[in-house]
Every structure is written in structure tokens, then in C-alpha cells.
Motif scaffolding. Structure first.
Motif, PDB file in Angstrom:
ATOM      1  N   ALA A  59       0.821  -1.210   0.000  1.00 32.69           N
ATOM      2  CA  ALA A  59       0.000   0.000   0.000  1.00 32.69           C
ATOM      3  C   ALA A  59       0.854   1.259   0.000  1.00 32.69           C
ATOM      4  CB  ALA A  59      -0.933  -0.003   1.208  1.00 32.69           C
ATOM      5  N   HIS A  60       2.098   1.162   0.473  1.00 36.97           N
ATOM      6  CA  HIS A  60       2.985   2.322   0.424  1.00 36.97           C
ATOM      7  C   HIS A  60       3.209   2.793  -1.010  1.00 36.97           C
ATOM      8  CE1 HIS A  60       4.969   1.285   4.558  1.00 36.97           C
ATOM      9  NE2 HIS A  60       3.748   1.742   4.676  1.00 36.97           N
ATOM     10  N   ILE A  61       3.131   1.873  -1.963  1.00 39.57           N
ATOM     11  CA  ILE A  61       3.342   2.251  -3.362  1.00 39.57           C
ATOM     12  C   ILE A  61       2.210   3.151  -3.832  1.00 39.57           C
ATOM     13  CG2 ILE A  61       3.563   1.381  -5.716  1.00 39.57           C
ATOM     14  CD1 ILE A  61       4.766  -1.168  -4.553  1.00 39.57           C
ATOM     15  N   SER A  62       0.965   2.703  -3.612  1.00 39.01           N
ATOM     16  CA  SER A  62      -0.182   3.463  -4.109  1.00 39.01           C
ATOM     17  C   SER A  62      -0.483   4.682  -3.247  1.00 39.01           C
ATOM     18  CB  SER A  62      -1.422   2.557  -4.171  1.00 39.01           C
ATOM     19  OG  SER A  62      -1.729   2.035  -2.892  1.00 39.01           O
ATOM     20  N   GLU A  63      -0.153   4.630  -1.948  1.00 39.70           N
ATOM     21  CA  GLU A  63      -0.511   5.717  -1.049  1.00 39.70           C
ATOM     22  C   GLU A  63       0.604   6.748  -0.870  1.00 39.70           C
ATOM     23  OE1 GLU A  63      -3.713   5.798   0.384  1.00 39.70           O
ATOM     24  OE2 GLU A  63      -3.953   4.188  -1.065  1.00 39.70           O
ATOM     25  N   PRO A 113       2.025   8.818  -5.523  1.00 49.90           N
ATOM     26  CA  PRO A 113       1.698  10.246  -5.407  1.00 49.90           C
ATOM     27  C   PRO A 113       2.929  11.140  -5.338  1.00 49.90           C
ATOM     28  CG  PRO A 113       0.312   8.961  -3.944  1.00 49.90           C
ATOM     29  CD  PRO A 113       1.337   8.019  -4.495  1.00 49.90           C
ATOM     30  N   ALA A 114       4.008  10.645  -4.707  1.00 51.18           N
ATOM     31  CA  ALA A 114       5.215  11.469  -4.590  1.00 51.18           C
ATOM     32  C   ALA A 114       5.831  11.758  -5.957  1.00 51.18           C
ATOM     33  CB  ALA A 114       6.235  10.780  -3.689  1.00 51.18           C
ATOM     34  N   ARG A 115       5.632  10.849  -6.911  1.00 48.95           N
ATOM     35  CA  ARG A 115       6.183  11.071  -8.251  1.00 48.95           C
ATOM     36  C   ARG A 115       5.449  12.181  -8.998  1.00 48.95           C
ATOM     37  NH1 ARG A 115       5.984   5.186  -8.168  1.00 48.95           N
ATOM     38  NH2 ARG A 115       8.079   4.363  -7.733  1.00 48.95           N
ATOM     39  N   GLN A 129       1.516  17.850  -0.960  1.00 51.55           N
ATOM     40  CA  GLN A 129       1.247  17.460  -2.344  1.00 51.55           C
ATOM     41  C   GLN A 129       0.758  16.008  -2.427  1.00 51.55           C
ATOM     42  OE1 GLN A 129       4.090  19.103  -5.399  1.00 51.55           O
ATOM     43  NE2 GLN A 129       5.319  19.536  -3.569  1.00 51.55           N
ATOM     44  N   ILE A 130       1.303  15.149  -1.568  1.00 50.37           N
ATOM     45  CA  ILE A 130       0.822  13.763  -1.518  1.00 50.37           C
ATOM     46  C   ILE A 130      -0.640  13.740  -1.081  1.00 50.37           C
ATOM     47  CG2 ILE A 130       1.024  11.589  -0.243  1.00 50.37           C
ATOM     48  CD1 ILE A 130       4.039  11.973  -0.254  1.00 50.37           C
ATOM     49  N   CYS A 131      -0.975  14.509  -0.065  1.00 52.64           N
ATOM     50  CA  CYS A 131      -2.363  14.551   0.416  1.00 52.64           C
ATOM     51  C   CYS A 131      -3.302  15.064  -0.665  1.00 52.64           C
ATOM     52  CB  CYS A 131      -2.456  15.440   1.654  1.00 52.64           C
ATOM     53  SG  CYS A 131      -1.555  14.816   3.086  1.00 52.64           S
ATOM     54  N   ARG A 132      -2.869  16.099  -1.386  1.00 50.64           N
ATOM     55  CA  ARG A 132      -3.718  16.674  -2.431  1.00 50.64           C
ATOM     56  C   ARG A 132      -3.932  15.665  -3.558  1.00 50.64           C
ATOM     57  NH1 ARG A 132      -0.720  20.731  -3.387  1.00 50.64           N
ATOM     58  NH2 ARG A 132      -1.508  21.937  -1.629  1.00 50.64           N
ATOM     59  N   HIS A 133      -2.878  14.958  -3.934  1.00 50.69           N
ATOM     60  CA  HIS A 133      -2.991  13.970  -5.014  1.00 50.69           C
ATOM     61  C   HIS A 133      -3.887  12.807  -4.599  1.00 50.69           C
ATOM     62  CE1 HIS A 133      -1.677  11.888  -8.666  1.00 50.69           C
ATOM     63  NE2 HIS A 133      -1.591  10.798  -7.926  1.00 50.69           N
ATOM     64  N   ASP A 169      -6.260  12.875  -2.403  1.00 54.89           N
ATOM     65  CA  ASP A 169      -7.633  13.376  -2.334  1.00 54.89           C
ATOM     66  C   ASP A 169      -8.271  13.351  -3.722  1.00 54.89           C
ATOM     67  OD1 ASP A 169      -9.766  14.774  -0.752  1.00 54.89           O
ATOM     68  OD2 ASP A 169      -9.393  16.312  -2.258  1.00 54.89           O
ATOM     69  N   ARG A 170      -7.495  13.738  -4.737  1.00 51.25           N
ATOM     70  CA  ARG A 170      -8.018  13.731  -6.104  1.00 51.25           C
ATOM     71  C   ARG A 170      -8.281  12.303  -6.586  1.00 51.25           C
ATOM     72  NH1 ARG A 170      -3.774  15.717  -8.636  1.00 51.25           N
ATOM     73  NH2 ARG A 170      -4.287  17.838  -7.955  1.00 51.25           N
ATOM     74  N   LEU A 171      -7.360  11.397  -6.312  1.00 50.09           N
ATOM     75  CA  LEU A 171      -7.549  10.002  -6.736  1.00 50.09           C
ATOM     76  C   LEU A 171      -8.743   9.367  -6.036  1.00 50.09           C
ATOM     77  CD1 LEU A 171      -3.915   8.538  -6.940  1.00 50.09           C
ATOM     78  CD2 LEU A 171      -5.371   9.353  -8.795  1.00 50.09           C
ATOM     79  N   GLU A 172      -8.937   9.714  -4.773  1.00 57.54           N
ATOM     80  CA  GLU A 172     -10.076   9.159  -4.033  1.00 57.54           C
ATOM     81  C   GLU A 172     -11.395   9.646  -4.624  1.00 57.54           C
ATOM     82  OE1 GLU A 172     -11.005   9.873   0.418  1.00 57.54           O
ATOM     83  OE2 GLU A 172      -9.659   8.139   0.323  1.00 57.54           O
ATOM     84  N   LYS A 173     -11.429  10.894  -5.028  1.00 57.72           N
ATOM     85  CA  LYS A 173     -12.625  11.418  -5.683  1.00 57.72           C
ATOM     86  C   LYS A 173     -12.898  10.675  -6.992  1.00 57.72           C
ATOM     87  CE  LYS A 173     -12.365  16.132  -3.834  1.00 57.72           C
ATOM     88  NZ  LYS A 173     -12.147  17.564  -4.156  1.00 57.72           N
ATOM     89  N   LEU A 174     -11.842  10.436  -7.761  1.00 59.49           N
ATOM     90  CA  LEU A 174     -12.008   9.715  -9.032  1.00 59.49           C
ATOM     91  C   LEU A 174     -12.527   8.303  -8.787  1.00 59.49           C
ATOM     92  CD1 LEU A 174      -8.695  10.754 -10.873  1.00 59.49           C
ATOM     93  CD2 LEU A 174     -10.994  11.659 -11.271  1.00 59.49           C
TER      94      LEU A 174
END
Length: 874
Positions: free
Chosen positions: A516-520, A524-526, A536-540, A542-547
Motif C-alpha cells: 500500500a505504500h506504493i499506491s498511497e 503520489p510522490a512522483r 502534495q501527496i495529500c492533495r494527489h 484526495d483527487r484520486l479518491e474522488k475519481l
């Protein structure tokens, strides 16, 4: 709002459904059926009115949504997305967004999940940078998992005790709710309450690779009520990132003191983040399950995948000295002291990845290298015959660095068979005892007998461990160590007690959370600018969770099923007992499982079923994918060779008695019909008369794929194994042939029967006879294989493995025979008995050919280990 999934999945269990199960009465009460569901939240969004006419708003259509979803999930940079959207062909699509900024603005309009917060932490000791804690409400995260429609039929609510038989003598511990701890907690809660076990995992992980040394410390949250098989499946996304714990850079001059301060800070942050769960564990909270049933839920800590001191904790230096004396880390207020029902002896469970496998790599393997010698052990690993799909250590294992848990397990497969014969007997017995503990402890459904066997194996190790000291194998960096202060070894003593409390320990393995560290975190760090990662990780995310939530909701709403079209047997009294069936009857379940699946094991059982369903079509020969017993067999559509003469095959494969073996087989098959053929059956001697066969050419395959079902769950298809039966070649001078298990008695079936009714053979040739041109098939058309028989001997008392030897005629030639391919049941890994020193002339291509005595390697995988273990228990 109910989206059509029957509420029977969540009925209160007030009586025993099976005589071998005892359910806790008066729990899991549904207080209301009008709770807020996943789709209710979707429909309550501020843009819900716009979606009445256009479900995919703010996107113009499904097609535009799919384009946007692809771009936002892709690894493309903002500049690359802008270039893509600027293409003339894309502009002709007249999308509602023209650049990345507008695309992300559209995504922000989608319904959201638990929101992120940022809190500045004030410290009494100076740090290089201010400390910020990014987190979100853990109760909201837990509720998001609890109400997720992907898990609508994968949840348990009622503690239960499972037994092997209706006599209720042996207890089975599998899911968390089958353990004693869940039952004990339920005793302390009000009648009707529902316990939701909280699973936490925190471990530092690298964000950057090779350079940068950027590290994140994620806190993941899971729900123990989700079925073990679903929760541990990597693609299920059953763990949510709940917090990014800070990694401070303290300015204190003492390095070890900085470590104490960091540990204290982590626990302080955990108290802040987990406070809502602590309150819910004490007074409860009303939550809605996936179908809208409202339940009174309590949130004890189920698992955390991670002495009192007479000194003032505020006097850091004095407190540190007192802690050092007792080997403590200096955390005087751990987070769990504020959490009701949180018992560290329960939730700090033994863990396979970092405890058992790492203990083997750090200690057991080093003992073996000293006892056997690094050169000898490396050579033995290098000359093992390679197996398709598995790591082959061509350069040995002594010089491996920075290896993964997979490599730890790959070495464990062979180590017992390779040290036997060269290391002292008591040493091998001690190492084998610990290996048995690891394999038995990974069972998904251990019972009391298995727990007794684990304790017995630990006792065997302690009875034989002195030889490790005697050999000087317990070595430090410079000199031998004369004690057994090994924390990972100490943790093994609590395996059986922990299983009784929290169920099968394999479900608490860090494999799922590490992945899960890869996807979470890492993915996102990339997508960041490599500065100030956390926000920036949190923002990314949040966007993926919405999708993801938008995809689930639109999928459900786009495939509305009329309840009147459902099958007649749905909604009946027995529907609740069928919710765990492998093939879902609810169309929405199938849709959601498709959404929730990213990596699929090829299922040859389903392929064979599809081929059987098309049997009305003309087929040229028998199907090349078919099932037999609990095994599916697949032959490639493209043959290795076709139309080969039997004489050429006899020479190329070095099978001088091939004609006689075929003749004897056809006679038996014609005489006895659909029988189970034996191996090594005496043949009628034909004096001065060569056998007459109705064919002289055959089709030949050099490989075949064999797939089994799990021993513990017949609905789970294991990855297929490739078997080889090829003649000599420049790389394989003596040919490449794998050992297999062949059924020779139809009364027994693998794997339930163990080795009874089966024999081990070496696969020499896979073929299908072809009729002569212009003639018709006059025999039963089927796939055949030529095998060399092997004799299964007694279990070696030192290694605990069967000894297998080649069967030979009086003149020394191997005992060969023809059997239908449908009688093959499993791949068998054989380790040659190398003796005190392996012959230096052996190679990976010849070691099996020149060996006559082997160990039947029960440690090759958990399937063969569990099969032989339970068979030995009667």
C-alpha cells in the motif's frame, strides 16, 4: 437509500447456522434501515441536481469522463497533459477542459471523502524545521471502509467460535472475529453492539530512489471485519492513508537522545490522530453499513502491524539513562494507554514479513553458512535445477545484499534439503524445527492441533539449539555470541497465544500494507515537484479518491437492475449463507469486483468450463484446456512439434522402450476403458515380435501448465505452474524434465488424500497420437505422457521429508510407463541428496539427472506443506 443489494447479508445471527459454529447471541443489532449509504452521500453532493440530467457532471459525457479519468490517473506531467490536449485531433473532440488546470478544477467538483487537516506541533526541544502533522479523521476513514459498496458482502459483524466438527472439540482460528479477544470484548459491551476492529500500520518508507534520502512515515488504517481474503488482497485497497507522521530533525547533540525524542513525538501525534477512535471505543458511535443498516459500533484496536521506570520523564537525560538500563525506548506515554480495550500483548501480533522471515535471514541462514561453509552452500544452491517462475540462485546466496522478503522465502524453500547430509544432525533438526514453525504459523485456518504442533516444534528447537553454540555458528561481527537474546526468536514463543486471541496471523502480515505504500505514498510522490512532499501527496490522494468514488457511483447508477428480473432463489431465507460464493449472483457484485481487480491470475478452470460449454462446435481432438479432479491442465495451442515419428522421438528423448510402453498402454486402455492407469505395471513379454501400433506419428509438447485449487479454499485458483518435458539441447545436455505427482488409484484425490493413491514420476514426454493419413482414430483420443517411476520411501527423521529414489529394472534401466496426462496432479520439487560434499562436476542442468536419491521437498510452497501436514495428522 438502498442500491439493490439485499439486506439479508447483514441479518442478526441469533442462532447457529452450522452445528460446527457457535455464534455470539444478541450482537450486531440493526437499529434502523434508513442510514446513509455510499450513494446517498453521492446524491447529497452540491452538484447532485446537475447529475439528474447528466450523471457524469461536471464532464459532458461518459466518454469525456473516461478521458479525464485516464489523464488524471496517468503518470503524465502537467506539461505533457497540456501537450496532449493541444493536439488537433483532441481539440476536435470539443472537451469541456482545454488544459491541466481546467481538468483538475473539474476533478475538484467531484464528491469528496474524508478531508485532510494540517496541524503544527509545538515541541519543547528545537528542530531544524517546524513540525507539521497531516491527518484526517480516523472515524471518517473507518466509516468510509465500513460503508464501501465494494465490501458489501465481505463483512462480518458477529463474533463466533468455529470448530472442526459438530462435536466442538478442536477450535479453528481464522478471521479476527473467531478469536477469543473479539468474544471477550463483546462480553463487556452493551447488548446489540457491533465491534469494528481497527487495524493500524505505520512504517517509514523511502520516497526517493538512489538519491535524495527523502522518507515518509505513513499511518494506514484498515478494518478487521473485512474478510481476511479480501483485506489481504493487494488490489482491494482495504487500507486508507490516515496520517503522514512527521519525521523531525532534532538539534540535540546526542544521537540516541534524538531517537528518544522522535519516538515520543510519534506517540504524541498518534494520540492526536487516533483520539476520535479512542472516544468511539469507549462510548460507541452510530454508523451505516453498505446497505444503510444503522449499527451502534465500538472501535477497539485489533492489530498494530509495529516496565515502569522510576524517573521523571520530563528530565530527559535522567529518564534516558533509566530506560537504557532496561533496554526501553524512552516513550513514557504510549498512545494505546488512552485507548479502551487496547492491549499491546494482543494487538502487537507476531508478523511474518519482519519477524519470521527476517529472523531466518538474519540468524538461521548465517548459522547454516557457518555450519556448512559459504562456498559449499552457494554451490549447492547454484546447481539446483531451475523452476519456471521461481528464483534460481546461480551465484549462491552468501553475497546477496538488500534482498526483499520474497528472496527470504525463496531461500527458505530449499535450505533444509541442502544442509542435510553435510551439517550435524542436531543442527539440521533445530533449523527444520524453526522452519516448521514458520510454515505452520502461516496457515489461514489454524486449529488447536496445529497450535500444539507449533509449540512442539519450538520445543524441538530448544532441545537441539546447543549445537549451534557448539559449532560457533552464533557469531557477532567479530566474535561468537554466547547468549540467545534474539527478540525475533523470542516473539515466536507468543505465536500460538496470539492466534487464539486474534485469529490467523497471516492476515496481519505487512505484505499488504508495505504494498500500500506504493499506491498511497510513492506513486503520489512522483507527481510532486520534489519539494515539500506531504501536502502534495495529500492533495494527489484526495483527487484520486474522488475519481475512484465517482467511478464506483457512476458504475452502480449506470447498471440499475430491475428487482423483478433477479433470479427466483434470491431474497430467500438462505441468501445470507450464499454471500461467500465465488460466482456472485448479484449483477452489482460482479461489476464491483471487476472495478476492484487490477491483477488477475489466469483461471484455467473457467477456461475449461467455457470450452465445455462450446462442445457443440466441431473440435479437432480433445480440448487442450481441461480439468481433472482439483486440477486444471493447459496445453499450448501451438505445439512444440507435430507429426514426429515414434522412432525419432524414441531416439531424441532417449526412450528405447517407448513402442512397448505404448502398446501395453493401449491394450490396458482398450480392455479396461476409463480406468486409472498404474505406473510400473508388468508388461507381457513379446518374444521376437515387435509391437504393432495403429499410429506411427504423434504431436509433442515440451511444456504443460498445471493449476491447482487452494488446499484451504477450493474456490481459490492458485497460479499455474509450468512443467517441462524436453529432450537434450545445448543448454540442457540431458534434457529438462520436472517431477510430478501422478494419481494411480481413483479412490484417492489430491490434495485431500495426501500421497495415498499417488506416486512421484519424472515427466519425460507429453504427446498425442495421430492417425495415419486416410485412417480414423481407433483408440481413445487423449493426451498421454511417458514417465519414469520413482519410489516414495519413509520420512527422514532429520529433515522431516520423504526420501524418493528412482525405480529401476534388474538391468539398471529406469522403470517407464505411459499414463494419461489427466492423471497428473501436481508439480513436485525434488532436492538431490548431495551427501557430505556435492560433486564438483554437477551443474544446474545435470544435478537431477545424475542423482538417484532425493528429498521430496515439502517446503517448496505452502500448498504442498499443508497437504502433507494434514495428511500426516490422519
Amino acid at each position: 437509500m438502498d442500491f439493490g443489494i439485499g439486506g439479508d447479508h447483514f441479518d442478526i445471527v441469533g442462532e447457529e447456522l452450522l452445528s460446527a459454529e457457535e455464534w455470539y447471541e444478541g450482537t450486531g443489532t440493526c437499529y434502523s434501515q434508513d442510514g446513509t449509504t455510499f450513494l446517498d452521500i453521492f446524491d447529497a453532493d452540491e452538484y447532485a441536481d446537475c447529475r439528474k440530467d447528466n450523471l457524469f457532471y461536471p464532464f459532458a459525457s461518459r466518454n469525456e469522463w473516461e478521458v479525464a479519468d485516464f489523464l488524471l490517473r496517468s503518470s503524465l506531467s502537467m506539461a505533457a497533459i497540456n501537450e496532449f490536449l493541444a493536439l488537433s485531433m483532441i481539440r476536435e473532440l470539443k472537451l469541456s477542459f482545454n488544459n491541466t488546470k481546467e481538468l483538475r478544477s473539474h476533478a475538484e467538483m467531484l464528491p469528496k471523502g474524508p478531508s485532510w487537516k494540517c496541524q503544527v506541533i509545538t515541541l519543547s526541544h528545537s528542530t531544524k524545521h517546524p513540525i507539521r502533522l497531516f491527518w484526517r479523521d480516523p472515524v471518517e476513514c473507518l466509516e468510509s471502509l465500513f460503508s464501501n459498496p465494494l465490501f458489501h458482502d465481505k463483512l462480518d459483524f458477529v463474533p463466533r467460535r468455529v470448530y472442526t466438527t459438530a462435536a466442538r472439540v478442536l477450535c479453528v482460528y481464522s478471521e479476527w472475529l473467531t478469536g477469543d479477544f473479539a468474544w471477550d470484548i463483546q462480553n463487556q459491551l452493551p447488548r446489540g453492539a457491533t465491534i469494528l476492529g481497527t487495524v493500524l500500520s505505520s512504517d517509514k518508507t523511502n520516497i526517493t530512489t538512489m538519491t535524495g534520502a527523502r522518507v515518509a512515515h505513513p499511518l494506514l488504517l484498515g478494518l478487521a471485519n473485512i474478510h481476511m481474503r479480501t483485506r489481504t488482497k493487494l488490489s482491494s485497497r482495504a487500507f486508507l492513508l490516515t496520517a503522514l507522521l512527521p519525521i523531525p530533525q532534532y538539534l540535540h547533540p546526542n544521537q540516541r537522545m534524538r531517537g528518544v525524542l522522535e519516538d515520543r513525538l510519534i506517540h504524541e501525534c498518534l494520540v492526536i490522530v487516533l483520539k476520535p477512535l479512542m472516544i468511539a471505543a469507549e462510548i460507541g458511535i452510530m454508523m451505516s453499513d453498505p446497505v444503510g443498516n444503522v449499527r451502534h459500533c465500538y472501535t477497539p484496536l485489533a492489530a498494530y502491524i509495529l516496565a515502569n521506570i522510576k524517573a521523571d520523564p520530563n528530565n530527559l537525560e535522567a529518564f534516558f539513562e533509566a530506560c537504557a538500563e532496561y533496554w526501553l525506548n524512552g516513550v513514557h506515554a504510549p498512545f494505546w494507554m488512552y485507548w479502551l480495550y487496547a492491549d499491546p500483548s494482543v494487538f502487537l501480533t507476531p508478523e511474518s514479513l519482519h519477524h519470521w522471515h527476517k529472523e531466518f535471514w538474519d540468524h538461521d541462514l548465517h548459522w547454516c553458512l557457518v555450519a556448512v561453509g559459504a562456498l559449499e552452500l552457494d554451490f549447492r544452491f547454484s546447481i539446483l535445477q531451475p523452476i519456471t517462475g521461481y528464483h534460481h540462485f546461480s551465484c549462491g546466496i552468501s553475497k546477496l545484499k538488500q534482498v526483499t522478503g520474497r528472496v527470504h522465502r525463496d531461500v527458505q524453500r530449499y535450505i533444509i534439503g541442502l544442509i542435510a547430509g553435510t551439517a550435524p544432525r542436531h543442527f539440521v533438526t533445530a533449523i527444520r524445527a524453526l522452519m516448521d514453525v514458520r510454515y505452520m504459523a502461516q496457515s489461514p485456518s489454524p486449529d488447536d492441533n496445529l497450535l500444539t504442533s507449533i509449540d512442539r516444534s519450538l520445543l524441538v528447537f530448544h532441545q537441539n539449539k546447543d549445537v549451534i553454540m557448539t559449532l560457533g555458528a552464533r557469531m557477532g561481527t567479530k566474535k561468537p555470541i554466547d547468549n540467545w537474546f534474539i527478540p525475533k526468536l523470542e516473539l515466536m514463543q507468543s505465536i500460538t497465544a496470539s492466534m487464539r486471541k486474534v485469529g490467523a496471523l497471516i492476515q496481519w502480515s505487512a505484505d499488504a500494507t508495505e504494498h500500500a505504500h506504493i499506491s498511497e505514498i510513492k506513486d503520489p510522490a512522483r507527481h510532486t515537484n520534489n519539494n515539500d512532499y506531504d501536502p502534495q501527496i495529500c492533495r494527489h490522494l484526495d483527487r484520486l479518491e474522488k475519481l475512484r468514488h465517482f467511478e464506483i457511483a457512476t458504475t452502480l447508477k449506470s447498471h440499475v437492475v430491475d428487482p423483478g428480473t433477479e433470479t427466483e432463489d434470491e431474497g430467500g431465507e438462505e441468501e445470507g449463507t450464499a454471500c461467500d460464493e465465488e460466482e456472485p449472483t448479484d449483477p452489482r457484485t460482479a461489476l464491483l469486483e471487476e472495478l476492484n481487480c487490477t491483477r488477475v491470475t489466469t483461471n484455467y478452470f473457467n477456461r475449461a468450463k467455457d470450452i465445455t460449454a462450446l462442445s457443440h462446435q466441431a473440435c479437432l481432438g480433445p480440448p487442450r484446456t481441461f480439468t481433472t479432479g482439483n486440477v486444471a491442465i493447459h496445453l499450448n495451442f501451438n505445439l512444440t512439434r507435430t507429426g514426429m515419428k515414434l522412432d525419432d522421438i524414441s531416439n531424441n528423448f532417449n526412450l528405447p522402450d517407448l513402442h512397448h510402453a505404448l502398446s501395453a498402454f493401449l491394450q490396458r486402455d482398450t480392455r479396461n476403458g476409463n480406468m486409472t492407469h498404474g505406473v510400473g505395471v508388468p508388461r507381457r513379454s513379446l518374444i521376437d515380435r515387435p509391437p504393432i501400433l495403429p499410429f506411427d506419428r504423434v504431436q509433442v509438447w515440451h511444456t504443460v501448465r498445471l493449476q491447482q485449487v487452494s488446499y484451504h479454499d477450493s474456490s481459490v485458483a492458485l497460479p499455474a505452474q509450468t512443467l517441462h518435458a524436453s529432450p537434450s539441447s545445448p543448454e540442457w545436455l540431458k534434457g529438462r524434465r520436472d517431477a510430478v505427482l501422478v494419481n494411480i488409484d481413483g479412490q484417492y484425490e489430491w490434495p485431500q488424500s495426501g500421497l495415498k493413491g499417488h506416486t512421484v514420476c519424472e515427466l519425460q514426454l507429453i504427446m498425442r497420437p495421430m492417425p495415419r493419413r486416410g485412417s480414423r482414430i481407433g483408440w481413445r483420443d487423449q493426451y498421454l505422457c511417458y514417465v519414469h517411476n520413482m519410489k516414495i520411501g519413509a520420512v527422514d527423521p532429520v529433515t522431516g521429508m520423504h526420501v524418493v529414489k528412482r525405480a529401476k529394472h534388474a538391468n539398471g534401466s529406469p522403470v517407464g510407463d505411459i499414463v494419461p496426462l489427466r492423471q497428473v496432479r501436481s508439480f513436485i520439487n525434488l532436492i538431490p541428496q548431495f551427501g557430505a560434499a556435492a560433486d564438483a562436476r554437477l551443474t544446474k542442468a545435470t544435478s537431477s539427472h545424475y542423482s538417484s536419491s532425493f528429498f521430496l521437498n515439502k517446503y517448496f510452497d505452502k500448498q504442498i506443506y499443508d497437504t502433507l501436514y494434514y495428511a500426516s495428522q490422519g
